[in-house]
Design a protein around this motif. Sequence first.
Motif, PDB file in Angstrom:
ATOM      1  N   ARG A  35     112.545  11.036 -40.166  1.00  0.00           N
ATOM      2  CA  ARG A  35     114.313  11.186 -39.580  1.00  0.00           C
ATOM      3  C   ARG A  35     114.088  12.552 -39.019  1.00  0.00           C
ATOM      4  NH1 ARG A  35     117.203  11.522 -45.083  1.00  0.00           N
ATOM      5  NH2 ARG A  35     118.004   9.036 -44.226  1.00  0.00           N
ATOM      6  N   PRO A  36     112.812  13.476 -38.607  1.00  0.00           N
ATOM      7  CA  PRO A  36     112.862  15.151 -37.793  1.00  0.00           C
ATOM      8  C   PRO A  36     112.647  13.779 -36.384  1.00  0.00           C
ATOM      9  CG  PRO A  36     111.726  15.261 -39.904  1.00  0.00           C
ATOM     10  CD  PRO A  36     112.045  13.644 -39.770  1.00  0.00           C
ATOM     11  N   ASN A  37     111.464  12.793 -36.014  1.00  0.00           N
ATOM     12  CA  ASN A  37     111.017  12.998 -35.074  1.00  0.00           C
ATOM     13  C   ASN A  37     112.910  11.708 -34.092  1.00  0.00           C
ATOM     14  OD1 ASN A  37     108.976  14.258 -34.638  1.00  0.00           O
ATOM     15  ND2 ASN A  37     108.152  12.682 -35.778  1.00  0.00           N
ATOM     16  N   VAL A  38     113.063  10.964 -35.028  1.00  0.00           N
ATOM     17  CA  VAL A  38     114.577   9.844 -34.673  1.00  0.00           C
ATOM     18  C   VAL A  38     115.373  10.721 -34.540  1.00  0.00           C
ATOM     19  CG1 VAL A  38     115.844   7.917 -35.785  1.00  0.00           C
ATOM     20  CG2 VAL A  38     113.186   8.345 -36.168  1.00  0.00           C
ATOM     21  N   TRP A  39     115.518  11.884 -34.812  1.00  0.00           N
ATOM     22  CA  TRP A  39     117.095  12.607 -35.536  1.00  0.00           C
ATOM     23  C   TRP A  39     116.912  13.657 -33.424  1.00  0.00           C
ATOM     24  CZ3 TRP A  39     120.017  14.929 -39.089  1.00  0.00           C
ATOM     25  CH2 TRP A  39     120.424  14.451 -41.083  1.00  0.00           C
ATOM     26  N   ARG A  40     115.624  14.020 -32.916  1.00  0.00           N
ATOM     27  CA  ARG A  40     115.170  15.087 -32.434  1.00  0.00           C
ATOM     28  C   ARG A  40     115.844  13.506 -30.924  1.00  0.00           C
ATOM     29  NH1 ARG A  40     110.437  16.574 -34.921  1.00  0.00           N
ATOM     30  NH2 ARG A  40     111.345  18.754 -35.442  1.00  0.00           N
ATOM     31  N   LEU A  41     115.234  12.268 -31.201  1.00  0.00           N
ATOM     32  CA  LEU A  41     114.907  11.639 -30.307  1.00  0.00           C
ATOM     33  C   LEU A  41     116.541  11.033 -29.667  1.00  0.00           C
ATOM     34  CD1 LEU A  41     112.767   9.392 -31.050  1.00  0.00           C
ATOM     35  CD2 LEU A  41     112.875  10.505 -28.378  1.00  0.00           C
ATOM     36  N   LEU A  42     117.525  11.208 -30.229  1.00  0.00           N
ATOM     37  CA  LEU A  42     118.666  10.226 -30.897  1.00  0.00           C
ATOM     38  C   LEU A  42     119.989  11.798 -29.723  1.00  0.00           C
ATOM     39  CD1 LEU A  42     119.200   8.821 -34.147  1.00  0.00           C
ATOM     40  CD2 LEU A  42     119.677   7.314 -32.316  1.00  0.00           C
ATOM     41  N   LEU A  43     120.131  12.493 -29.932  1.00  0.00           N
ATOM     42  CA  LEU A  43     120.504  13.796 -29.930  1.00  0.00           C
ATOM     43  C   LEU A  43     120.117  13.583 -28.296  1.00  0.00           C
ATOM     44  CD1 LEU A  43     120.519  16.046 -33.188  1.00  0.00           C
ATOM     45  CD2 LEU A  43     122.607  14.810 -31.820  1.00  0.00           C
ATOM     46  N   GLY A  44     118.796  13.687 -27.859  1.00  0.00           N
ATOM     47  CA  GLY A  44     118.461  14.275 -26.619  1.00  0.00           C
ATOM     48  C   GLY A  44     118.150  15.230 -26.392  1.00  0.00           C
ATOM     49  N   TYR A  45     117.491  15.404 -27.979  1.00  0.00           N
ATOM     50  CA  TYR A  45     116.612  16.942 -27.300  1.00  0.00           C
ATOM     51  C   TYR A  45     115.052  17.296 -27.183  1.00  0.00           C
ATOM     52  CZ  TYR A  45     114.475  20.755 -29.812  1.00  0.00           C
ATOM     53  OH  TYR A  45     113.218  21.744 -30.136  1.00  0.00           O
ATOM     54  N   ALA A  46     114.634  15.551 -27.763  1.00  0.00           N
ATOM     55  CA  ALA A  46     113.676  15.376 -27.114  1.00  0.00           C
ATOM     56  C   ALA A  46     113.237  14.501 -26.510  1.00  0.00           C
ATOM     57  CB  ALA A  46     112.397  14.565 -29.094  1.00  0.00           C
ATOM     58  N   PRO A  47     112.427  13.558 -25.147  1.00  0.00           N
ATOM     59  CA  PRO A  47     112.308  12.658 -24.020  1.00  0.00           C
ATOM     60  C   PRO A  47     111.691  12.098 -25.065  1.00  0.00           C
ATOM     61  CG  PRO A  47     111.681  14.980 -23.300  1.00  0.00           C
ATOM     62  CD  PRO A  47     111.303  14.921 -24.861  1.00  0.00           C
TER      63      PRO A  47
END
Length: 482
Positions: free
Chosen positions: A160-172
């Motif tokens: 969930r942590p990595n997926v949420w960062r990606l879905l929100l566009g915070y992580a490239p």
Amino acid sequence: MNNNNSHGEEDERNNEDLDSRFNQTLKNVQGLLKGRSIPGKVLLTRKPDPLDDSGLQEQSPRYQRSVSQNDAGTSDDMDKSVEGGVRNTNDSDSNTTVNESRSSTSKIENAATEVQNSATGTRATDSARVTKFSRELSVQTIILERLRELAWSGVPPYMRPNVWRLLLGYAPSNSDRREGALRRKRVEYLDCVGQFYDIPDTERSADEISMLRQISVDCPRTVPDVAFFQQAQVQKSLERILYTWAIRHPASGYVQGINDLVTPFLVVFLSEYLEGSIDSWSMSDIPSEKISNIEADCYWCLSKLLDGMQDHYTFAQPGIQRHVFKLKELVRRIDEPVSRHMEDQGLEFLQFAFRWFNCLLIREIPFHLVTRLWDTYLAEGDALPDFLVYIFASFLLTWSDELQKLDFQEMVMFLQRLPTQNWTYQELETVLSRAYVWHTYFIPPMDALGYRILPVQSCCTYRSADMIMAVLNQTNMFDTTV
């Protein structure tokens, strides 16, 4: 000439037959989806992928919006049927359209019957779903639409942590850029904390001092039924995140309710460092450097989330007013008896739905279900504000029968303390499934330029901030005191 008239009359009869069948099917589906006879298998899924999240056994709704199927059936046939039955085409061959709609109608009814006859349909292994996530996350450049399709039905907790960062566009989405981008964002957050938070009050304006005082009052009130949030270190982290966000977003500043929106992010990002139940967690077990990174991730993800709904928190909160009006109209179309009863009793939707939109249901359901709900929220992306209307309509009409038996005061008390304390993932999945069905049927059509065509009655009258506070204070649905 007579042949043309005959053909026109036949087309008209076919269209009337189509409308009649469509309306009847819609009523049947609505009746089934009111929670009276659904044993737990979710209606809307393209493939029965599993997700073992706290022992959930029922099927989850898919981001790809199609009707349910028997586990032994084929998803491709169902997808084609729904596309034929739901979309509004301009095909001149009305008989083809009627046949497609009849096929869609039949399969929807069959799917609903299967749901009634099966308490927990056959599911694939948990490893199959995890494998799909792992495959999507392992590529160099992640295709976000595919990730959204998977995440809509729920994300494995440890991913969930990595997926949420990606879905929100915070992580490239590109893995080569990800680590560097996160490092820069975390350093930027620390600089903001040093510039705005870690300063004496003598360097703050009167408004900033008042805002910080309000945040410090609200932090201990945040999720009061979860002991973890009563830890002083947790409340200090919340205070830093909220104050820094408010200073950097002067158009809205801090608004009560935003404190609730930080909590899912905080829990998810802490789960990378803490194991076991949240009741046993302690922030003191995490090095200060890691805490700073967690705060930074919470700050940036909160910013990304609220970028799409800024007018929910600006003066007089016009975004919430607009969506409360849409909710009222949607409930009227779906369940007219409930809508009429609430109107007859003088209950305004603003009196209970304001808090729902302000806090995104965090205060209405058990906290352990919130992260699952937010998987769907974040998977919706830019469409989230509008989809919230359908989720909240589904949530409200869970108690359709009960509400029609209550008078004004009883409804106010009931909606203040909804009986969700014993809810499991099954009830939450049912709410999301129902919201999906209604979104499929009631979403307004698009014009040639890609804009939604709204009915004339969708224009609402906005209220002043003072009027909103008066309505909310009348029923104590939201704490508006400093």
